[in-house]
Design an enzyme around this catalytic site. Structure first.
Site, short mmCIF file in Angstrom:
data_model
loop_
_atom_site.label_atom_id
_atom_site.label_comp_id
_atom_site.label_asym_id
_atom_site.label_seq_id
_atom_site.Cartn_x
_atom_site.Cartn_y
_atom_site.Cartn_z
N SER A 1 48.30 33.40 47.11
CA SER A 1 49.07 33.07 45.91
C SER A 1 48.14 32.97 44.69
CB SER A 1 49.82 31.76 46.13
OG SER A 1 50.43 31.32 44.94
N ARG B 1 58.67 29.02 49.02
CA ARG B 1 57.80 28.09 49.75
C ARG B 1 58.06 26.66 49.32
NH1 ARG B 1 52.20 30.03 48.30
NH2 ARG B 1 51.49 28.27 49.55
N ASP C 1 54.46 36.99 44.08
CA ASP C 1 54.01 35.61 44.31
C ASP C 1 54.98 34.61 43.71
OD1 ASP C 1 52.07 33.43 44.92
OD2 ASP C 1 52.14 33.26 42.74
N HIS D 1 39.79 28.72 37.75
CA HIS D 1 41.03 28.20 38.32
C HIS D 1 40.77 26.90 39.06
CE1 HIS D 1 45.07 28.30 39.95
NE2 HIS D 1 44.53 27.81 41.07
N LYS E 1 47.34 36.30 41.55
CA LYS E 1 47.49 36.13 40.11
C LYS E 1 46.15 36.35 39.39
CE LYS E 1 49.54 32.26 40.85
NZ LYS E 1 50.30 31.02 40.96
#
Lengths: 426, 426
Positions: free
Chosen positions: A180, A165, A158, A79, A184
Site C-alpha cells: 500500500s 481493508r 490501493d 514517508h 503510492k
C-alpha cells in the site's frame, strides 16, 4: 484465469504468480470482481502471508493501476507510517531544502489516532495544499520544496483496496501495508525515499520486530524498483514532542527548530542525516554538522516561512509562536502521586485528543483543541504538579477526558531506563 | 458490539462467544453487515477454525434465523454430503416406511458434480416435489413417507452465507460445512437423523480423516440439540452403482431394489439398519433381517410406487424398468487394454456426465443423458470390451467426452484389494 482459483490458491498457502496478481488487481479495479471476493483474498493474505516476490508484484500492480508521475530531477520523498506528535516532515523539509536538496512531498490527513501533515500546515491561515502538478514542480524549482495533498489518482487500486481493508479487519499485514505504502510512493516519482517506520503503542505496528520486518520489505521493494530507499525504525511508545493536536504540534515544531531538545528534533535530524549521506555522498558526521548549522543559523525557519508563503499561508506566528490562535480554555491535569514519570502512553494521549476533537463540533476551531505535556519520562513530580494542559473551547470537554488522559501516565519511585529512540537504520 | 471486532478476534485466533456469533449472523441477515465483511470473517474461520462450541453456536444461530418446523410425531430424516450415483434415499425411504418408520425428507437439486434426489424423482413423469407443509405431513401420515424440495425458508442465514461461500472460496471448512448442514436439519424438525458422510474423489471431502472429523462434529451437534443423530462414513472413490445421470441412476435404483448387488444396495441397507436399531431398539442382525425381507418381498418396491403416486408421478416404469424413456443414442466406450479394472474414478465420471448435460441444450431431454458402467473394479477386460455406455441425444456429444471418460479408468495386471465401503459408523 478465475479470481476464485486465485483466492483458493492463497487459502491453500500457495504462491501467486505475477500474472495472477496483475489479473486480480486489474479485475478488481475494473469492477469484474466483487468486494466480497477481494476481501476473502485479503483475509487469506493476512493469515497466509506473501513472499517478497508476491509483495513486490502486488506493489507494482497497484502502482500501475492508474497514472504515475515522472520528474526529470533528483527528488527526495519521505514517508512516516504514522505516530503521535510526529511532525518530522515540517522540520526535515525546510532543513534539506535550505541545504539544496529538492524535497517533493505529498502528504495525507489524520488517519485513526495519528495526525496528518496537511492538517497541521493548515494551522497557517491560507495554506493551500491542493496545488496542480505544474504548480507543485514550479514551487520546488523555485524554493527546493513543496508539500501538497496526496492526489487521489496515484495508485488507484490501493485506494479501493485500502477502503475495503479498513472495513474488513485486514489492515494488519506486512505485505498489505508494504504494498500500500510503496505503490503510492513509487507512483509519485521520487528518486530517493526515506521511510520512517514507527513501532510501539502510538504506532500501527506494536512490535519492534514487525516494524523492522516491514521496513526491510519496503526498502527492498524501493531499491528493486529503481528508487534509492532507506528506512529508520523508531520508538513511538511516548509522544515525540509535548504538543498533541494540530496547533500544539505546530508549537512543538517551532520550539524544536528554535533549539528546544525533544525526540521530535532528534528524529528529524536523524532522517536529514540519512538523506544527506545518500544524496551528497558525505559521512554522517559531516551531514549532522550541516544539519545543526542549518537549524542554528535560522535557515530552516526561513525556509519554512518561504514554504508556507509559497502555498499562500500566513507566517507571522513563526516569528512569535505565542501569538498563535489558541483554544478558549486551558485546563490543567495534575498529578495525584509522588515520584518519577515512568511512561506517557502515546496511544492513550492521542485517542483522548481525538475524543476532544469529536466533542468540539465546530469545524473551524477543531485545530485549536489538544494537549501539551508539561513532563517527560523521568520528570520528578509531586501531588498537584501539572502533568499536562488541556486546550478546549468548552470546559466540560476537558472534564470528559481527564480520567482517560491520567491513565496515560505511569509513575515509579525510581528513575526508568529510557528506551532508545532509533531502533534501526536500514 | 461491532462486526469489525468479531472479524479481528477470529483473525487473531480467538474464540467467539455465543453473543458474538448470534450478533454476527443476525446483523448479516438483517443487512447491517456488508457481504465483504462477512466474507472476510468466513475466510478467517476457514483458516483459523472454530471450536466445537463455536460451531454449535453458529449452527443454532443459523437455524434460528428464520422459521423452524415442529412435528408431533417421531420422524426420521437422512442427509448425504453428496456423491456419485448416490441414490440411497430412494431405497432407504420406502424400505423404512414399509417397516412402519415415518420418514420426512426434504431433498435438494444437483450441486456441482453430484446428483440431486429431486432431479431423479422427476424422472417419474408428473412427480411434484413442491408440496405445502400441510400436504407433506398429510402424505407422511397416510403412507409413512414423503420426499419434497427443501423449502428456502429454513435456516435463511445459511442460504445467504452459502451463496457467499460459493463465490469466495470459503466452502472447504469443517465448521462451516457442519453448521450449514445441521442448521437446515435442525430447523426441519426431525427427531432422528442419519448422516451419510462420503469421502474420496467423488465426494466434497477428499480425505477419510476429514470426513470422520466432520461426521463427529455433526453427530455431536445433533445430539446436543435434542435430535438423535448417527453417521455413516463411506468411501466415494468409485461410483456407488453403474448408472450415472438421472435416468441411469433411477435404473440402478430399481435393479438394486430387485436384488442386483451393488455398493448402492449395501450402503442403503446399512443406513436402514442404523435407523432401525435406534428407532425400534433392536440389534443390527435383527434389523438387517427385516430390511432384507422387506426388499425381497417386494414391499420396498410397492412403497416406492405409493410414494411416487402420492406425489403425482407415473409409476409404470417401476414394473418394467426397460420401458423408461432413454436418450436417442447409446455409444460404447471400449477398452484398449488387457487386464483387471483397478479404479473407476467417481469424480471424473461425474464431471463427464455434467459436461454431457451442458452439451445437451434441450432442458426436456437433459435427464436422459448419462452413462452406464459395464465393469466394476476387478472386472477382467481385454481390448474392445465395453467399459461403459454413453447415452446422448447427439452422437457428437459422446465423442467430446470419450477421452475424459477413458481417463477415469485405471488397469492393472493383477487384481486389486478393494477398499472398504463403510469406513466408520458414529
Amino acid at each position: 484465469m478465475y479470481f476464485y482459483d486465485i483466492i483458493e490458491k492463497k487459502r491453500n498457502k500457495q504462491h501467486l504468480s505475477k500474472e495472477e496478481i496483475d489479473f486480480a488487481v486489474h479485475a478488481f479495479v475494473e469492477g469484474s470482481v466483487s468486494k466480497e471476493q477481494m476481501s476473502s483474498l485479503l483475509m487469506a493474505i493476512v493469515l497466509n502471508g506473501m513472499t517478497y516476490e508476491e509483495t513486490l508484484n502486488l506493489t507494482l500492480a497497484m502502482k500501475n493501476s492508474s497514472e504515475t508521475l515522472e520528474f526529470k530531477e533528483y527528488l527526495v520523498d519521505k514517508h512516516s507510517t504514522g505516530g503521535v506528535s510526529d511532525s518530522t516532515t515540517l522540520i526535515l523539509t525546510p532543513t534539506l531544502a535550505a541545504l539544496g536538496v529538492k524535497v517533493a512531498k505529498m502528504s495525507g490527513r489524520s488517519l485513526g489516532f495519528t495526525g496528518g501533515t496537511i492538517d497541521k500546515l493548515e494551522v497557517f491561515e491560507g495554506y493551500n495544499a491542493n496545488k496542480t502538478l505544474e504548480e507543485f514542480t514550479g514551487i520546488i524549482n523555485k524554493i527546493n520544496c513543496s508539500i501538497i495533498s496526496q492526489t487521489a489518482n496515484l495508485a488507484y487500486a490501493d485506494k479501493l483496496i485500502y477502503d475495503l481493508r479498513n472495513k474488513t479487519a485486514t489492515v494488519d499485514s506486512i505485505p498489505l501495508i508494504a504494498s500500500s505504502i510503496m505503490s503510492k510512493k513509487l507512483a509519485s516519482g521520487a528518486k530517493f525515499l526515506v521511510l520512517n517506520v514507527h513501532y510501539g503503542s502510538g504506532a500501527f505496528m506494536q512490535r519492534k520486530k514487525d516494524a523492522i520486518k516491514l521496513a526491510r520489505v519496503m526498502v527492498k521493494i524501493g531499491n528493486d524498483s529503481g528508487v534509492l530507499t532507506r528506512a529508520c525504525v523508531s520508538n513511538m511508545n511516548v509522544p515525540l514532542a509535548s504538543g498533541v493536536g494540530c496547533t500544539n504540534e505546530v508549537i512543538s515544531v517551532v520550539h524544536a527548530i528554535n533549539g528546544e531538545q525533544s525526540n521530535l528534533l532528534k528524529l528529524s535530524k536523524e532522517l536529514c542525516v540519512i538523506i544527506l549521506c545518500e544524496v551528497k555522498k558525505i559521512s554522517s558526521s559531516v551531514a549532522l554538522k550541516l544539519v545543526n548549522e542549518t537549524l542554528h543559523s535560522g535557515k530552516t525557519l526561513a525556509k519554512l516561512k518561504e514554504l508556507i508563503s509559497e502555498h499562500g499561508g500566513k507566517t507571522e506566528i513563526l516569528d512569535n509562536i505565542n501569538s498563535v490562535a489558541k483554544a478558549k480554555y486551558k485546563v490543567n491535569l495534575t498529578s495525584k502521586e509522588q515520584g518519577y514519570v515512568k511512561n506517557i502512553d502515546a496511544r492513550t494521549v492521542a485517542k483522548a485528543v481525538n475524543h476532544l476533537k469529536e466533542l468540539n463540533k465546530d469545524e473551524s476551531t477543531k485545530k485549536l483543541v489538544g494537549v501539551n505535556l508539561n513532563v517527560k519520562v523521568n520528570t520528578k513530580v509531586k501531588p498537584d504538579d501539572v502533568l499536562l494542559e488541556i486546550f478546549v473551547n468548552d470546559k466540560k470537554h476537558a472534564e470528559k477526558v481527564t480520567d482517560e488522559l491520567y491513565h496515560a501516565f505511569r509513575f515509579s519511585r525510581f528513575k526508568t531506563k529510557e528506551k532508545k529512540l532509533i531502533a534501526k537504520i536500514i
